[in-house]
Scaffold this motif. Structure first.
Motif, PDB file in Angstrom:
ATOM      1  N   GLY A 110       1.439   4.070   2.047  1.00 47.47           N
ATOM      2  CA  GLY A 110       0.263   3.302   2.444  1.00 47.47           C
ATOM      3  C   GLY A 110      -0.040   2.205   1.456  1.00 47.47           C
ATOM      4  N   ARG A 111      -1.200   1.542   1.691  1.00 45.46           N
ATOM      5  CA  ARG A 111      -1.651   0.516   0.748  1.00 45.46           C
ATOM      6  C   ARG A 111      -1.995   1.210  -0.571  1.00 45.46           C
ATOM      7  NH1 ARG A 111      -1.054  -3.533   4.290  1.00 45.46           N
ATOM      8  NH2 ARG A 111      -2.169  -5.441   3.718  1.00 45.46           N
ATOM      9  N   LEU A 112      -1.473   0.692  -1.660  1.00 40.21           N
ATOM     10  CA  LEU A 112      -1.669   1.340  -2.956  1.00 40.21           C
ATOM     11  C   LEU A 112      -3.157   1.559  -3.250  1.00 40.21           C
ATOM     12  CD1 LEU A 112      -0.351   2.437  -5.534  1.00 40.21           C
ATOM     13  CD2 LEU A 112      -0.501   0.146  -6.493  1.00 40.21           C
ATOM     14  N   SER A 113      -3.979   0.546  -2.927  1.00 40.57           N
ATOM     15  CA  SER A 113      -5.421   0.659  -3.224  1.00 40.57           C
ATOM     16  C   SER A 113      -6.047   1.826  -2.456  1.00 40.57           C
ATOM     17  CB  SER A 113      -6.126  -0.648  -2.867  1.00 40.57           C
ATOM     18  OG  SER A 113      -5.833  -0.952  -1.510  1.00 40.57           O
TER      19      SER A 113
ATOM     20  N   ASP B 156       8.829  13.006  -9.169  1.00 40.41           N
ATOM     21  CA  ASP B 156       8.407  12.097  -8.115  1.00 40.41           C
ATOM     22  C   ASP B 156       8.961  10.702  -8.353  1.00 40.41           C
ATOM     23  OD1 ASP B 156       6.701  11.737 -10.319  1.00 40.41           O
ATOM     24  OD2 ASP B 156       5.057  11.014  -9.063  1.00 40.41           O
ATOM     25  N   SER B 157       9.086   9.960  -7.274  1.00 33.09           N
ATOM     26  CA  SER B 157       9.640   8.608  -7.317  1.00 33.09           C
ATOM     27  C   SER B 157       8.879   7.773  -6.293  1.00 33.09           C
ATOM     28  CB  SER B 157      11.108   8.601  -6.898  1.00 33.09           C
ATOM     29  OG  SER B 157      11.845   9.532  -7.632  1.00 33.09           O
ATOM     30  N   TYR B 158       8.916   6.472  -6.466  1.00 34.37           N
ATOM     31  CA  TYR B 158       8.297   5.632  -5.439  1.00 34.37           C
ATOM     32  C   TYR B 158       8.925   4.254  -5.360  1.00 34.37           C
ATOM     33  CZ  TYR B 158       5.311   4.494  -9.522  1.00 34.37           C
ATOM     34  OH  TYR B 158       4.843   4.165 -10.766  1.00 34.37           O
ATOM     35  N   LEU B 159       8.692   3.676  -4.180  1.00 36.43           N
ATOM     36  CA  LEU B 159       9.116   2.302  -3.885  1.00 36.43           C
ATOM     37  C   LEU B 159       7.820   1.530  -3.715  1.00 36.43           C
ATOM     38  CD1 LEU B 159      11.154   0.139  -2.771  1.00 36.43           C
ATOM     39  CD2 LEU B 159      10.915   1.242  -0.549  1.00 36.43           C
ATOM     40  N   ILE B 160       7.771   0.365  -4.332  1.00 35.43           N
ATOM     41  CA  ILE B 160       6.532  -0.406  -4.268  1.00 35.43           C
ATOM     42  C   ILE B 160       6.868  -1.877  -4.035  1.00 35.43           C
ATOM     43  CG2 ILE B 160       6.260  -0.927  -6.746  1.00 35.43           C
ATOM     44  CD1 ILE B 160       3.434   0.385  -6.369  1.00 35.43           C
ATOM     45  N   ARG B 161       6.077  -2.530  -3.193  1.00 37.34           N
ATOM     46  CA  ARG B 161       6.313  -3.960  -2.936  1.00 37.34           C
ATOM     47  C   ARG B 161       5.120  -4.535  -2.198  1.00 37.34           C
ATOM     48  NH1 ARG B 161      11.424  -2.461   0.545  1.00 37.34           N
ATOM     49  NH2 ARG B 161      10.525  -1.469   2.350  1.00 37.34           N
ATOM     50  N   LYS B 162       5.138  -5.858  -2.082  1.00 37.98           N
ATOM     51  CA  LYS B 162       4.048  -6.510  -1.342  1.00 37.98           C
ATOM     52  C   LYS B 162       4.149  -6.094   0.120  1.00 37.98           C
ATOM     53  CE  LYS B 162       3.322 -10.572  -4.192  1.00 37.98           C
ATOM     54  NZ  LYS B 162       4.543 -10.961  -4.890  1.00 37.98           N
ATOM     55  N   PRO B 163       3.018  -5.923   0.786  1.00 41.63           N
ATOM     56  CA  PRO B 163       3.077  -5.545   2.201  1.00 41.63           C
ATOM     57  C   PRO B 163       3.746  -6.639   3.025  1.00 41.63           C
ATOM     58  CG  PRO B 163       0.838  -5.403   1.339  1.00 41.63           C
ATOM     59  CD  PRO B 163       1.649  -6.080   0.296  1.00 41.63           C
ATOM     60  N   GLU B 164       4.319  -6.222   4.141  1.00 40.40           N
ATOM     61  CA  GLU B 164       4.953  -7.169   5.078  1.00 40.40           C
ATOM     62  C   GLU B 164       3.867  -8.105   5.589  1.00 40.40           C
ATOM     63  OE1 GLU B 164       8.653  -7.771   6.013  1.00 40.40           O
ATOM     64  OE2 GLU B 164       8.391  -5.624   6.306  1.00 40.40           O
TER      65      GLU B 164
ATOM     66  N   PHE C 249       1.668   3.667 -11.391  1.00 42.88           N
ATOM     67  CA  PHE C 249       1.200   3.056 -10.142  1.00 42.88           C
ATOM     68  C   PHE C 249      -0.321   2.930 -10.093  1.00 42.88           C
ATOM     69  CE2 PHE C 249       1.530   7.612  -9.427  1.00 42.88           C
ATOM     70  CZ  PHE C 249       0.332   7.929  -8.822  1.00 42.88           C
ATOM     71  N   THR C 250      -1.031   3.761 -10.885  1.00 47.22           N
ATOM     72  CA  THR C 250      -2.504   3.686 -10.880  1.00 47.22           C
ATOM     73  C   THR C 250      -2.987   2.469 -11.678  1.00 47.22           C
ATOM     74  OG1 THR C 250      -2.652   5.104 -12.830  1.00 47.22           O
ATOM     75  CG2 THR C 250      -2.800   6.200 -10.688  1.00 47.22           C
ATOM     76  N   LYS C 251      -2.080   1.853 -12.424  1.00 46.87           N
ATOM     77  CA  LYS C 251      -2.502   0.740 -13.285  1.00 46.87           C
ATOM     78  C   LYS C 251      -2.113  -0.613 -12.700  1.00 46.87           C
ATOM     79  CE  LYS C 251      -1.551   3.945 -16.981  1.00 46.87           C
ATOM     80  NZ  LYS C 251      -0.426   4.429 -17.751  1.00 46.87           N
ATOM     81  N   LEU C 252      -1.546  -0.620 -11.480  1.00 47.81           N
ATOM     82  CA  LEU C 252      -1.077  -1.885 -10.908  1.00 47.81           C
ATOM     83  C   LEU C 252      -2.187  -2.583 -10.137  1.00 47.81           C
ATOM     84  CD1 LEU C 252       2.390  -0.729  -9.516  1.00 47.81           C
ATOM     85  CD2 LEU C 252       1.933  -1.913 -11.666  1.00 47.81           C
ATOM     86  N   ALA C 253      -2.211  -3.904 -10.262  1.00 46.63           N
ATOM     87  CA  ALA C 253      -3.216  -4.684  -9.533  1.00 46.63           C
ATOM     88  C   ALA C 253      -2.534  -5.416  -8.381  1.00 46.63           C
ATOM     89  CB  ALA C 253      -3.851  -5.687 -10.482  1.00 46.63           C
ATOM     90  N   GLY C 254      -3.321  -5.886  -7.444  1.00 44.06           N
ATOM     91  CA  GLY C 254      -2.775  -6.693  -6.344  1.00 44.06           C
ATOM     92  C   GLY C 254      -2.589  -5.862  -5.090  1.00 44.06           C
TER      93      GLY C 254
END
Ligand SMILES: C[S@@+](CC[C@H](N)C(=O)[O-])C[C@H]1O[C@@H](n2cnc3c(N)ncnc32)[C@H](O)[C@@H]1O
Length: 252
Positions: free
Chosen positions: A218-221, A243-251, A193-198
């Motif tokens: 929260g916002r990944l950034s 650990d686990s996570y869900l990630i997606r574009k914000p609403e 997750f630390t390597k994702l852009a956007g």
């Protein structure tokens, strides 16, 4: 005939045990418990706690399974895993023959759900296919880390009309594709997750369902470095982390 129950015990909280799982637990004579270092010591404790709490008026025993070390050569990941599974399979076959009587039931207590990133079912299928020893087997579903994560963050996994992609940290780093929907990531030792852009929203959870549970959303950034710091601190303190996570574009 021998019978094997592959029982999903949920991902960390004994209350995740289903009525069906408790029913199966109460039919088992011999539990196979894998023994794999510090992380597994904690997981082992949950398994023994579950048996003590839910098994009523029935004698049962534990047999420790030494889990063979994995080969160091990861150039062919699948071949590496298959070789490791073959070694585990040999151990299970021997234990079934030596430690489980003709008409007894053996049980594997699988963390979370047996169908999700767990090889027990695959290995038992292989032993069954060899037909060296007749046995029946049954799979009992469990509450996976994914369900626990969504419940604790109080979010649905998918957005309306969108897909959910389940993957690992390694695949995410390699650029696992999805069609713009939600992505659930497990087994992320490399903190992909630390390597994702956007612009992305993350719902992260560690030790879900346990007393150590920690949640960050929260916002990944804005939260990626906090998550990385919490992760490192907890990992150092406990000797292991899940650990686990869900990630997606914000609403929008
Ligand atoms: C080998 S997979 C097993 C998944 C399991 N079969 C399930 O259904 O949840 C282990 C990964 O599941 C996730 N996981 C399992 N339990 C967890 C928990 N209590 N909290 C957070 N993540 C967990 C982590 O990503 C961990 O690296």
């Amino acid at each position: 005939m021998r019978k094997i129950f592959i029982i999903g015990i949920g991902a960390g909280n004994p209350d995740y045990m289903t009525v069906q799982a408790i029913g199966a637990l109460n039919k088992v004579d011999v539990f196979f418990i894998p023994d794999k270092g510090a992380e597994k010591a904690a997981l082992r404790q949950l398994r023994t706690e579950i048996c003590a709490r839910f098994i009523k008026d029935r004698a049962y025993r534990f047999v420790e399974v030494q889990v063979p070390r994995r080969g160091e050569d990861f150039s062919d990941y699948k071949a590496n895993v298959l070789e490791w599974h073959a070694a585990i399979e040999a151990n299970y076959t021997r234990l079934l023959r030596e430690d489980v009587g003709e008409n007894e039931c053996a049980g594997f207590l699988v963390w979370g759900d047996p169908a999700l990133y767990d090889s027990t079912l695959r290995i038992v299928e292989r032993i069954h296919a060899q037909a060296e020893m007749a046995f029946d087997y049954e799979v009992i579903p469990g509450i996976s880390a994914i369900q626990a994560l969504a419940a604790r963050h109080r979010v649905p996994l998918n957005r309306i009309g969108e897909s959910v992609h389940i993957t690992t940290g390694r695949k995410l780093t390699e650029g696992a594709s999805n069609d713009g929907g939600s992505v659930v990531v497990l087994l992320d030792g490399e903190q992909a997750f630390t390597k994702l852009a956007g612009d992305l929203q993350i719902y992260w959870g560690a030790y879900l369902g346990t007393d150590e549970e920690v949640l960050v959303a929260g916002r990944l950034s804005e939260v990626a470095s906090d998550i990385a710091a919490i992760r490192a601190e907890r990992r150092a303190r406990n000797g292991w982390i899940m650990d686990s996570y869900l990630i997606r574009k914000p609403e929008t």
